[in-house]
Design a protein around this motif. Structure first.
Motif, mmCIF file in Angstrom:
data_model
loop_
_atom_site.group_PDB
_atom_site.id
_atom_site.type_symbol
_atom_site.label_atom_id
_atom_site.label_comp_id
_atom_site.label_asym_id
_atom_site.label_seq_id
_atom_site.Cartn_x
_atom_site.Cartn_y
_atom_site.Cartn_z
ATOM 1 N N GLY A 131 24.207 7.278 -23.396
ATOM 2 C CA GLY A 131 23.379 6.776 -22.298
ATOM 3 C C GLY A 131 22.834 7.897 -21.439
ATOM 4 O O GLY A 131 21.694 7.849 -20.982
ATOM 5 N N ILE A 132 23.632 8.932 -21.231
ATOM 6 C CA ILE A 132 23.160 10.071 -20.447
ATOM 7 C C ILE A 132 22.064 10.816 -21.215
ATOM 8 O O ILE A 132 21.090 11.275 -20.620
ATOM 9 C CB ILE A 132 24.337 10.993 -20.068
ATOM 10 N N SER A 133 22.197 10.909 -22.531
ATOM 11 C CA SER A 133 21.117 11.507 -23.338
ATOM 12 C C SER A 133 19.847 10.690 -23.215
ATOM 13 O O SER A 133 18.749 11.247 -23.095
ATOM 14 C CB SER A 133 21.520 11.581 -24.811
ATOM 15 N N MET A 134 19.996 9.366 -23.234
ATOM 16 C CA MET A 134 18.830 8.498 -23.059
ATOM 17 C C MET A 134 18.218 8.680 -21.680
ATOM 18 O O MET A 134 17.043 8.393 -21.480
ATOM 19 C CB MET A 134 19.195 7.027 -23.267
ATOM 20 N N ALA A 135 19.010 9.155 -20.722
ATOM 21 C CA ALA A 135 18.500 9.345 -19.366
ATOM 22 C C ALA A 135 17.818 10.697 -19.194
ATOM 23 O O ALA A 135 16.838 10.802 -18.454
ATOM 24 C CB ALA A 135 19.639 9.215 -18.359
ATOM 25 N N THR A 136 18.302 11.719 -19.864
ATOM 26 C CA THR A 136 17.757 13.060 -19.615
ATOM 27 C C THR A 136 16.624 13.454 -20.560
ATOM 28 O O THR A 136 15.684 14.128 -20.146
ATOM 29 C CB THR A 136 18.872 14.119 -19.709
#
Length: 174
Positions: A131-136
């Motif tokens: 999810g953090i990868s999808m955010a950054t």
């Protein structure tokens, strides 16, 4: 052929990591670059011919000093300027929208992180990392797209101003 398949797989993995918002960034980037290439083509290939036609019409006029002649000159310069500025606002808008699309990816990625935290708890670091990868990644892609557009659109705008000034200089009013 193998190289193309590897490139396609890396793009697919990148989009898989960054989320569906990257498709929207890619569409905006593609449209922005198509419009900028078209404007460069117009400046380098079509506008010089148009400029020569306008200058030839001005030089062929008998009357270049009257009030009417000056209004005709202004009208021709205005028409040429309008053709130079076509689609520039759309290009600038696409440049400004790219980071905003990236921020949309940030929001959707963070929502994914919060959903994971709500359903799995904070113990599953692997799901939270996706999810953090999808955010950054969409934010980075939007910023890179905007930076490429800022540089070339400002160069394009400067070149259009120079070409317009050259046209005005080549149509002397007495």
């Amino acid at each position: 052929m193998l190289v193309l398949m590897e490139i396609w797989e890396s793009i697919r993995d990148f989009v898989g990591t960054g989320g569906q918002v990257l498709y929207v960034v890619a569409i905006a980037l593609f449209l922005m670059w198509v419009l900028m290439i078209e404007r460069y083509w117009f400046l380098l290939a079509e506008f010089p011919r148009l400029s020569q036609e306008i200058i030839a019409k001005w030089d062929a006029r008998q009357d270049t000093t009257s009030w009417y002649a000056h209004r005709i000159r202004e009208a021709w310069i205005s028409e040429a300027s309008e053709k130079l500025d076509q689609r520039m606002l759309l290009i600038k808008t696409l440049v400004a929208v790219c980071p905003l699309i990236g921020l949309l990816g940030t929001v959707t990625g963070m929502i994914s992180v919060f959903e994971t935290m709500a359903s799995q708890g904070t113990g599953n670091a692997r799901l939270m990392a996706s999810g953090i990868s999808m955010a950054t990644i969409p934010t980075m892609a939007g910023m890179v797209a905007a930076l490429s557009g800022v540089f070339f659109s400002s160069r394009l705008e400067t070149k259009a101003k120079m070409v317009k000034a050259k046209l005005v200089d080549n149509m002397p009013h007495h």
